[in-house]
Design an enzyme around this catalytic site. Structure first.
Site, short mmCIF file in Angstrom:
data_model
loop_
_atom_site.label_atom_id
_atom_site.label_comp_id
_atom_site.label_asym_id
_atom_site.label_seq_id
_atom_site.Cartn_x
_atom_site.Cartn_y
_atom_site.Cartn_z
N ASP A 8 0.87 -1.18 0.00
CA ASP A 8 0.00 0.00 0.00
C ASP A 8 0.90 1.23 0.00
O ASP A 8 2.13 1.11 -0.16
CB ASP A 8 -1.00 -0.05 1.17
CG ASP A 8 -0.35 0.18 2.53
OD1 ASP A 8 0.89 0.30 2.60
OD2 ASP A 8 -1.10 0.23 3.53
N CYS A 65 3.28 -3.09 3.99
CA CYS A 65 2.45 -1.93 4.35
C CYS A 65 3.19 -1.21 5.48
O CYS A 65 4.39 -1.40 5.65
CB CYS A 65 1.02 -2.34 4.71
SG CYS A 65 0.84 -3.40 6.14
N THR A 67 2.98 -1.53 8.78
CA THR A 67 3.44 -2.47 9.81
C THR A 67 3.59 -3.91 9.31
O THR A 67 4.20 -4.73 10.00
CB THR A 67 2.41 -2.53 10.96
OG1 THR A 67 1.15 -2.94 10.39
CG2 THR A 67 2.25 -1.18 11.64
N HIS A 98 10.20 -23.75 10.19
CA HIS A 98 9.19 -24.41 11.03
C HIS A 98 7.76 -24.24 10.54
O HIS A 98 6.93 -25.10 10.79
CB HIS A 98 9.28 -23.89 12.47
CG HIS A 98 10.48 -24.42 13.22
ND1 HIS A 98 10.63 -24.28 14.58
CD2 HIS A 98 11.58 -25.09 12.78
CE1 HIS A 98 11.77 -24.84 14.96
NE2 HIS A 98 12.37 -25.34 13.88
N HIS A 133 7.39 -30.69 11.97
CA HIS A 133 6.73 -29.44 11.59
C HIS A 133 5.67 -29.66 10.51
O HIS A 133 4.72 -28.89 10.39
CB HIS A 133 7.76 -28.40 11.15
CG HIS A 133 8.78 -28.14 12.20
ND1 HIS A 133 8.46 -27.57 13.41
CD2 HIS A 133 10.10 -28.45 12.26
CE1 HIS A 133 9.55 -27.50 14.17
NE2 HIS A 133 10.55 -28.03 13.50
C1 RB5 Z 1 -1.86 2.69 6.44
O1 RB5 Z 1 -1.82 3.92 7.09
C2 RB5 Z 1 -1.55 1.57 7.44
O2 RB5 Z 1 -2.64 1.38 8.28
C3 RB5 Z 1 -1.18 0.32 6.69
O3 RB5 Z 1 -0.07 0.58 5.89
C4 RB5 Z 1 -0.80 -0.90 7.53
O4 RB5 Z 1 0.16 -0.55 8.48
C5 RB5 Z 1 -1.90 -1.69 8.08
O5 RB5 Z 1 -1.72 -2.75 8.68
#
Ligand code: RB5
Length: 152
Positions: A8, A65, A67, A98, A133
């Site tokens: 994203d 993205c 996170t 694993h 596993h």
């Molecule tokens: C976008 O602002 C953010 O929410 C997205 O990139 C991501 O971190 C979501 O899990």
């Protein structure tokens, strides 16, 4: 190797870095976008990548993205996908050894490009260990088939 990639807006610049790395390695890349820094919804990019892997068009998927969390949550809704949200090299290795992870989810706001590159290298070059596993990963597949009816 054939790798499907998606991101994203939060992962857009790191994706460019990872595409360069994959090209340097000689991998072939399916780039599912996003293709600019404008705000988008991560599930719209996680799903095409997850489906590429689940349907055999790509061996592995890489999703980026802010996170990595939303990407992993979405990808794991696709049958046959085992997406791992990874921020360190050890977890990258273990997710393959694993868990036989087939999608790697990275957080561009969590790790820098150097660590991300190492994580990708380790993820793509580490085989699944199998053995005990295999049984455990098989139970993940059972849960996917049985849904709420599964479990002890
Ligand atoms: C976008 O602002 C953010 O929410 C997205 O990139 C991501 O971190 C979501 O899990």
């Amino acid at each position: 190797m054939k790798i499907s990639l998606g991101c994203d807006h939060g992962g857009y610049s790191l994706k460019a870095e990872i595409v360069s790395l994959l090209k340097e390695r000689g991998d072939s890349v399916i780039d599912r976008g996003t293709s600019g820094p404008g705000s988008v919804d991560y599930p719209d990019f996680a799903l095409p990548v997850a489906r590429d892997v689940a349907e055999g068009r790509a061996e592995f998927g890489i999703l980026i993205c802010g996170t990595g969390i939303g990407m992993a949550m979405t990808a794991n809704k696709v049958r046959g996908i085992r997406a791992a949200n990874v921020s360190d090299v050890y977890s990258a290795r273990m997710s393959r050894l694993h868990n036989n992870a087939n999608v790697l989810a990275l957080g561009a706001r969590v790790i820098g490009p150097g660590v991300a590159r190492e994580i990708v290298e380790v993820f793509l070059s580490t085989p699944f260990e199998g053995g005990r596993h295999e049984r455990r990963v098989g139970k993940i597949g059972d849960a996917e088939r049985l849904g709420n009816q599964g479990g002890e």
